[in-house]
Write a protein that holds these residues in place. Structure first.
Motif, PDB file in Angstrom:
ATOM      1  N   LEU A   1      -8.522  -2.510   4.720  1.00 38.27           N
ATOM      2  CA  LEU A   1      -8.603  -1.820   3.430  1.00 38.27           C
ATOM      3  C   LEU A   1      -7.318  -2.020   2.626  1.00 38.27           C
ATOM      4  O   LEU A   1      -7.355  -2.263   1.421  1.00 38.27           O
ATOM      5  N   LYS A   2      -6.199  -1.926   3.323  1.00 36.91           N
ATOM      6  CA  LYS A   2      -4.924  -2.127   2.633  1.00 36.91           C
ATOM      7  C   LYS A   2      -4.864  -3.522   2.030  1.00 36.91           C
ATOM      8  O   LYS A   2      -4.475  -3.727   0.879  1.00 36.91           O
TER       9      LYS A   2
ATOM     10  N   LEU B   1      -7.961  -5.534 -10.750  1.00 38.88           N
ATOM     11  CA  LEU B   1      -7.627  -4.152 -11.083  1.00 38.88           C
ATOM     12  C   LEU B   1      -7.498  -3.993 -12.589  1.00 38.88           C
ATOM     13  O   LEU B   1      -8.041  -3.057 -13.193  1.00 38.88           O
TER      14      LEU B   1
ATOM     15  N   PHE C   1      -7.033  -6.845  -4.572  1.00 38.26           N
ATOM     16  CA  PHE C   1      -7.633  -6.295  -5.777  1.00 38.26           C
ATOM     17  C   PHE C   1      -6.580  -6.120  -6.875  1.00 38.26           C
ATOM     18  O   PHE C   1      -6.819  -6.421  -8.048  1.00 38.26           O
ATOM     19  N   ALA C   2      -5.419  -5.652  -6.476  1.00 35.72           N
ATOM     20  CA  ALA C   2      -4.387  -5.344  -7.458  1.00 35.72           C
ATOM     21  C   ALA C   2      -3.542  -6.550  -7.853  1.00 35.72           C
ATOM     22  O   ALA C   2      -2.860  -6.517  -8.877  1.00 35.72           O
TER      23      ALA C   2
ATOM     24  N   LEU D   1      -7.377  -5.474   1.296  1.00 34.73           N
ATOM     25  CA  LEU D   1      -8.361  -5.624   0.221  1.00 34.73           C
ATOM     26  C   LEU D   1      -7.817  -5.056  -1.084  1.00 34.73           C
ATOM     27  O   LEU D   1      -7.908  -5.674  -2.148  1.00 34.73           O
ATOM     28  N   LEU D   2      -7.216  -3.864  -0.997  1.00 30.18           N
ATOM     29  CA  LEU D   2      -6.673  -3.240  -2.204  1.00 30.18           C
ATOM     30  C   LEU D   2      -5.516  -4.060  -2.759  1.00 30.18           C
ATOM     31  O   LEU D   2      -5.354  -4.162  -3.983  1.00 30.18           O
ATOM     32  N   THR D   3      -4.731  -4.639  -1.869  1.00 30.66           N
ATOM     33  CA  THR D   3      -3.639  -5.492  -2.344  1.00 30.66           C
ATOM     34  C   THR D   3      -4.182  -6.689  -3.106  1.00 30.66           C
ATOM     35  O   THR D   3      -3.699  -7.023  -4.183  1.00 30.66           O
TER      36      THR D   3
ATOM     37  N   LEU E   1     -15.318  -5.333  -5.404  1.00 33.83           N
ATOM     38  CA  LEU E   1     -13.954  -5.326  -5.916  1.00 33.83           C
ATOM     39  C   LEU E   1     -13.464  -6.710  -6.324  1.00 33.83           C
ATOM     40  O   LEU E   1     -12.744  -6.861  -7.299  1.00 33.83           O
TER      41      LEU E   1
ATOM     42  N   THR F   1     -15.913  -5.611  -0.623  1.00 34.45           N
ATOM     43  CA  THR F   1     -15.193  -6.810  -1.047  1.00 34.45           C
ATOM     44  C   THR F   1     -15.894  -7.487  -2.219  1.00 34.45           C
ATOM     45  O   THR F   1     -15.257  -7.938  -3.163  1.00 34.45           O
TER      46      THR F   1
END
Lengths: 109, 242
Positions: free
Chosen positions: B232-233, A21, B239-240, B235-237, B157, B154
């Motif tokens: 999705l949750k 990110l 990612f962050a 994956l974003l976690t 990201l 995936t």
């Protein structure tokens, strides 16, 4: 039989201290500020008109281009996704053989 | 030097209600390993299955021997990650294979994993459905689309350096798996993804072998809205946070 030294014995530096990110935000900030500097410059510092005309809508163009790339890539990968017919047939054979052999060996299913 | 031979493979098999598939998987594993002359053990971690899986497992232990079939059950369903951690405590092999016990993964690929591992001295060898002649059987268009779409997202990201992140058919060096299990916190699909991402962060090398995934000979498999949302949750976690 000697095993090769494991990577754990020599600690490697982590690949990037930045999260993905953070990398994205940095990249976008860099490109964004470069674009803004050129596109929104005061009249005296503006680049020549043809360049400006191409520059202003560039972010949208890139977004659309990326969208097209994504659709094309996923579409291609979907179309070329292998169907493992033989593997399924082979598995059925193996299951038959397994059951017969296991019964011989005393398994009560 | 250890009394056991070089290159023993420990297979971790977490099971829940796999009474029908378990004997078949074990038979295929035993056959594969004896054909390839590889020393092995199979660690069955059953989470208190109500369908009689443990009785079948006990019969298998009698047939193949308790040095080859290790029963290490748990009282109730406690999740995949903890099942691996639990199973690993008893593993004596240099390499650990994790795989599904429902016949979607065929043991015949394990010698290929081993060969690949030797070829590049990889820390992890991951089975991939998306490259080479890897693939799936029994998926309709919608399922394939979701799979490819999720994988694409995936890749964009996380740029993970492996083509199949949600796959769960892999070979790990024992120390590598131990190290990764300490660090991984996610659940479900995302757990498998996190292992690869963390492995890359720690500098471990990953090799890939195309595999075929034959969906669910017995039983049901659902990919509902809930699963997609939690993917999705997750994956974003990742990612962050990675």
């Amino acid at each position: 039989f000697l095993l090769l030294p494991s990577p754990l014995s020599q600690p490697l530096s982590p690949q990037a201290a930045m999260t993905k990110l953070a990398q994205w935000l940095c990249g976008l900030a860099l490109l964004g500020s470069a674009w803004a500097a050129l596109a929104l410059a005061p009249p005296e510092l503006q680049p020549p008109t043809p360049l400006r005309q191409a520059l202003l809508p560039l972010p949208v163009y890139l977004l659309v281009a990326f969208g097209c790339y994504s659709l094309a890539t996923v579409g291609y990968r979907l179309a070329t996704f292998n169907d493992c017919e033989e593997a399924a047939a082979e598995l059925q054979e193996h299951i038959r053989a397994a059951r017969a052999d296991l019964r011989r060996r005393g398994l009560r299913l | 030097m250890a009394a056991r031979g070089p290159g023993r493979v420990s297979v971790l098999l977490p099971t829940y209600n796999e009474r029908d598939n378990l004997p078949l998987v074990v038979w295929l594993l035993a056959r594969t390993f004896s054909d390839s002359g590889t020393d092995f053990e199979i660690i069955i971690i059953d989470d208190g299955s109500p369908d009689g899986t443990q009785e079948v497992a006990q019969q298998l232990e009698k047939i193949y021997g308790s040095d080859k079939i290790l029963l290490r059950p748990r009282a109730r369903k406690l999740g995949l990650g903890t099942a691996y951690i639990h199973g690993m405590k008893f593993a004596t092999g240099d390499f650990i294979v994790i795989m599904d016990a429902d016949l979607s993964h065929h043991p015949k690929f394990i010698p290929e994993f081993i060969r690949k591992q030797k070829e590049g001295n990889f820390d992890i060898v991951s089975g991939t459905r998306y490259k080479g002649n890897g693939g799936v059987y029994g998926w309709d268009l919608k399922r394939k689309l979701i799979s490819r779409g999720a994988n694409f997202l995936t890749q964009v990201l996380l740029r993970p350096g492996a083509s199949d992140l949600t796959g769960s058919f892999r070979l790990y060096r024992k120390e590598v798996l131990e190290k990764l299990m300490e660090k991984c916190v996610s659940k479900g699909y995302v757990f498998q993804m996190e292992m690869i991402v963390r492995a890359r962060q720690l500098g471990f090398t990953i090799g890939e072998v195309p595999i075929s995934f034959v969906d669910r000979v017995y039983g049901e498999s659902k990919l509902g809205g809930n699963e997609i949302v939690s993917f999705l949750k997750g994956l974003l976690t990742l990612f962050a946070t990675t």
